[in-house]
Design an enzyme around this catalytic site. Structure first.
Site, PDB file in Angstrom:
ATOM      1  N   CYS A   4      36.122  23.453  26.784  1.00 19.60           N
ATOM      2  CA  CYS A   4      37.501  23.592  26.322  1.00 19.60           C
ATOM      3  C   CYS A   4      38.141  22.232  26.063  1.00 19.60           C
ATOM      4  CB  CYS A   4      38.298  24.333  27.391  1.00 19.60           C
ATOM      5  SG  CYS A   4      40.047  24.417  27.057  1.00 19.60           S
ATOM      6  N   CYS A  60      45.156  21.843  31.221  1.00 19.04           N
ATOM      7  CA  CYS A  60      45.517  23.222  31.557  1.00 19.04           C
ATOM      8  C   CYS A  60      45.100  23.536  32.993  1.00 19.04           C
ATOM      9  CB  CYS A  60      44.803  24.138  30.575  1.00 19.04           C
ATOM     10  SG  CYS A  60      44.927  25.880  30.969  1.00 19.04           S
ATOM     11  N   CYS A  93      41.422  26.822  34.254  1.00 17.57           N
ATOM     12  CA  CYS A  93      40.052  26.694  34.764  1.00 17.57           C
ATOM     13  C   CYS A  93      39.950  25.421  35.610  1.00 17.57           C
ATOM     14  CB  CYS A  93      39.056  26.557  33.621  1.00 17.57           C
ATOM     15  SG  CYS A  93      38.994  27.975  32.533  1.00 17.57           S
ATOM     16  N   CYS A 105      41.126  29.793  23.986  1.00 16.62           N
ATOM     17  CA  CYS A 105      40.843  29.774  25.416  1.00 16.62           C
ATOM     18  C   CYS A 105      39.420  30.280  25.646  1.00 16.62           C
ATOM     19  CB  CYS A 105      41.844  30.642  26.167  1.00 16.62           C
ATOM     20  SG  CYS A 105      41.414  30.825  27.895  1.00 16.62           S
ATOM     21  N   GLN A 148      40.985  45.359  36.800  1.00 13.62           N
ATOM     22  CA  GLN A 148      40.174  44.157  37.013  1.00 13.62           C
ATOM     23  C   GLN A 148      40.125  43.349  35.712  1.00 13.62           C
ATOM     24  OE1 GLN A 148      39.017  43.242  39.898  1.00 13.62           O
ATOM     25  NE2 GLN A 148      39.214  45.131  41.066  1.00 13.62           N
ATOM     26  N   TYR A 173      44.522  50.947  48.158  1.00 15.55           N
ATOM     27  CA  TYR A 173      44.827  50.002  47.067  1.00 15.55           C
ATOM     28  C   TYR A 173      43.998  50.413  45.838  1.00 15.55           C
ATOM     29  CZ  TYR A 173      46.205  47.378  51.246  1.00 15.55           C
ATOM     30  OH  TYR A 173      46.735  46.994  52.452  1.00 15.55           O
ATOM     31  N   GLU A 225      47.885  54.223  46.552  1.00 14.62           N
ATOM     32  CA  GLU A 225      48.321  53.099  45.710  1.00 14.62           C
ATOM     33  C   GLU A 225      49.840  53.091  45.691  1.00 14.62           C
ATOM     34  OE1 GLU A 225      47.204  50.492  43.534  1.00 14.62           O
ATOM     35  OE2 GLU A 225      49.344  50.385  43.070  1.00 14.62           O
ATOM     36  N   ASP A 233      40.683  47.597  48.753  1.00 14.66           N
ATOM     37  CA  ASP A 233      40.665  46.575  47.695  1.00 14.66           C
ATOM     38  C   ASP A 233      42.066  45.990  47.553  1.00 14.66           C
ATOM     39  OD1 ASP A 233      40.170  45.019  45.509  1.00 14.66           O
ATOM     40  OD2 ASP A 233      39.792  46.672  44.120  1.00 14.66           O
ATOM     41  N   CYS A 269      39.649  39.614  46.810  1.00 19.92           N
ATOM     42  CA  CYS A 269      39.712  38.558  45.796  1.00 19.92           C
ATOM     43  C   CYS A 269      40.200  37.263  46.419  1.00 19.92           C
ATOM     44  CB  CYS A 269      40.602  38.972  44.629  1.00 19.92           C
ATOM     45  SG  CYS A 269      42.278  39.330  45.149  1.00 19.92           S
TER      46      CYS A 269
HETATM   47  N1  SAH Z   1      41.015  49.074  43.302  1.00 21.40           N
HETATM   48  C1  SAH Z   1      41.738  48.819  42.101  1.00 21.40           C
HETATM   49  C2  SAH Z   1      42.997  47.981  42.292  1.00 21.40           C
HETATM   50  C3  SAH Z   1      42.828  46.730  43.089  1.00 21.40           C
HETATM   51  S1  SAH Z   1      44.178  45.590  42.987  1.00 21.40           S
HETATM   52  C4  SAH Z   1      40.834  48.249  41.040  1.00 21.40           C
HETATM   53  O1  SAH Z   1      39.708  47.843  41.322  1.00 21.40           O
HETATM   54  O2  SAH Z   1      41.237  48.195  39.878  1.00 21.40           O
HETATM   55  C5  SAH Z   1      45.172  46.001  44.331  1.00 21.40           C
HETATM   56  C6  SAH Z   1      46.047  47.217  44.129  1.00 21.40           C
HETATM   57  O3  SAH Z   1      46.806  47.413  45.322  1.00 21.40           O
HETATM   58  C7  SAH Z   1      47.046  47.112  42.996  1.00 21.40           C
HETATM   59  O4  SAH Z   1      46.916  48.231  42.168  1.00 21.40           O
HETATM   60  C8  SAH Z   1      48.405  47.109  43.701  1.00 21.40           C
HETATM   61  O5  SAH Z   1      49.402  47.752  42.952  1.00 21.40           O
HETATM   62  C9  SAH Z   1      48.092  47.852  44.969  1.00 21.40           C
HETATM   63  N2  SAH Z   1      48.958  47.571  46.125  1.00 21.40           N
HETATM   64  C10 SAH Z   1      49.590  46.417  46.421  1.00 21.40           C
HETATM   65  N3  SAH Z   1      50.230  46.533  47.598  1.00 21.40           N
HETATM   66  C11 SAH Z   1      49.995  47.780  48.065  1.00 21.40           C
HETATM   67  C12 SAH Z   1      50.365  48.468  49.249  1.00 21.40           C
HETATM   68  N4  SAH Z   1      51.129  47.888  50.181  1.00 21.40           N
HETATM   69  N5  SAH Z   1      49.934  49.734  49.418  1.00 21.40           N
HETATM   70  C13 SAH Z   1      49.165  50.322  48.473  1.00 21.40           C
HETATM   71  N6  SAH Z   1      48.773  49.714  47.337  1.00 21.40           N
HETATM   72  C14 SAH Z   1      49.183  48.460  47.128  1.00 21.40           C
END
Ligand code: SAH
Length: 454
Positions: free
Chosen positions: A88, A94, A97, A173, A286, A315, A336, A384, A411
């Protein structure tokens, strides 16, 4: 004798004082997980962004704190074998990255080593596997949020410079999808000052499998975007959604609550592990669709599922993990907090004729609490969470339900390790950590972790 004593006294009183703008020739002894080289000058630790382990360079001191300082590379004297020419043009400006100057294999090795070092400092006996990387680690991102500013009568859009609110313009990018690059360029060429007044961000999404595109103008004022939208959809027939999102907040949260659909719909369609996915612009998805498949497959494999199992997915976003898991198990309950995402998840199950998944809009910790009180029988819990990880209460309540397995997708290694320690205190042990490179060319790292009841 007296000379010796005098020398000793002099030496012990001698304190090294480092000053800004001084230059030193240094050799890098290590690297931080944020891509800064670590250098020692006397007792001072100096962080030098971009300097690799083993490299020798002339550096200039930029900022001095009590026990550490920051420096910048002025001239290389010896370079590492891992160093490559960044693809890049604005890599050095920037903040997007941090690893483009490192050969991809060496990036993966660094990510694994940093992770293992941190894990082993705080947990014993955890297997950290090699990072699963991409075959083509460029142009992978399906979503971009470009900040917009007007400066000296000119519209600036691009990416933030590292640790700053200055915008670096970049019409190519290396990690965004090629379609997003095209959309960016077109908008940059056709947006007018009247449209850019009050505009804060332009969000773009490009669905990897279906090619559908979405553009969200985010700002404090609903301007007239008609002319631009007309040109855009003429040039890019894959645009299925253009939205204006009102954001008058004073903080750095990107999306506001209210919105208006300017063209098409408020969502786009994507496909994930052969399920059709409806994706509202407010729903999380994602950012690396190629590695998303790898990530989910690893999560499913780790869980070792069977048709008698009841699973929870905390999540859950738009339900992508739950839907992928559903065909191997008896039942999935997803939780969620974002209403739009839950609505998407429910519809996604309907569209894909999945009948053994349910989605609930609730805070994950609250849901875990209720489950623990009801003494639900759950075999596997998938979690997640966002970067901040789980809550101690959530971890305690999940452990009270006593699932055989917990598959933690993270993550953020820092909050992951913190949460693994809490799970350990609750009688759960971490079997392995499988990192997946979702954020190639950056220091970011995603992990699938198997946690089992002892
Ligand atoms: N498993 C999904 C989303 C992961 S990202 C995937 O792989 O696409 C994390 C997610 O948690 C997001 O959608 C966010 O809106 C949600 N989130 C954040 N805080 C939360 C909470 N306190 N309770 C429930 N969900 C939540």
């Amino acid at each position: 004798m007296s000379i010796r004593i005098a020398l000793f006294i002099k030496l012990s009183y001698y304190t090294f004082v480092m000053k800004k703008n001084e230059e030193y020739v240094v050799t890098c002894i290590d690297e931080t997980n944020q891509a800064a080289g670590i250098v020692k000058i006397d007792d001072m630790v100096v962080f030098v962004p971009g300097l690799l382990k083993g490299e020798k360079a002339n550096i200039r001191i930029l900022k001095v704190q009590k026990s550490y300082a920051f420096g910048k590379i002025m001239q290389f004297l010896e370079t590492s074998q891992d160093r490559i020419e960044p693809a890049c043009k604005v890599f050095n400006k920037c903040g997007g990255c941090q690893y483009q100057h490192i050969d991809y294999k060496a990036q993966l090795k660094r990510k694994r080593d940093h992770l293992e070092n941190r894990v082993l400092k705080r947990l014993e006996d955890v297997e950290v596997r090699d990072v699963l990387g991409m075959e083509h680690p460029f142009y992978y991102r399906n979503k971009a949020q470009f900040p917009v500013q007007i400066k000296d009568g000119k519209i600036l859009m691009g990416f933030y410079r590292l640790h700053s609110n200055d915008i670096v313009c970049c019409d190519h990018c290396m990690i965004q999808s090629k379609k997003i690059n095209e959309l960016y360029k077109f908008i940059q060429e056709h947006i007018t000052l009247a449209m850019a007044q009050g505009l804060r961000h332009i969000l773009m999404r490009h669905a990897y499998k279906t090619n559908e595109c979405q553009i969200v103008f985010i700002g404090s004022k609903r301007n007239n975007f008609d002319d631009l939208i007309r040109k855009l959809i003429q040039k890019f027939p894959d645009i299925q959604s253009v939205v204006f999102n009102l954001n008058t907040r004073k903080d750095n949260v990107i999306l506001g609550k209210d919105y208006e659909v300017l063209y098409g719909r408020e969502f786009i369609y994507e496909s994930c592990l052969s399920n059709k996915v409806k994706l509202h612009f407010k729903s999380f998805y994602q950012v690396n669709p190629v590695q998303m498949k790898v990530l989910y497959e690893q999560a499913i494999k780790a869980a070792d599922l069977n048709k008698d199992m009841r699973c929870i997915e905390l999540y859950s976003g738009v339900g992508t993990i739950g839907m992928a898991v559903s065909k191997y198990v008896k039942e999935v309950i997803g939780v969620e907090i974002v209403q739009e995402a839950v609505r998407n998840a429910k519809e996604n199950c309907r569209i894909n004729q999945i009948e053994n998944c349910r989605y609930i809009c609730q805070d994950a910790t609250e849901f875990a609490r209720k489950c623990a009180q009801k003494e639900e029988q759950i075999d596997v819990v998938f979690v997640d969470p966002p970067r901040k990880g789980m809550t101690p209460q959530g971890i305690e309540d999940i452990s009270t339900i006593q699932p055989e397995k917990i598959v933690y997708i993270s993550c953020n290694p820092e909050t992951l390790i913190r949460d693994l320690i809490l799970f350990k205190e609750q009688g759960y042990s971490c079997k392995f950590i499988q990192p997946v490179d979702m954020f190639c060319q950056t220091t970011g790292l995603e992990c699938v972790v198997l946690i089992e009841r002892v």
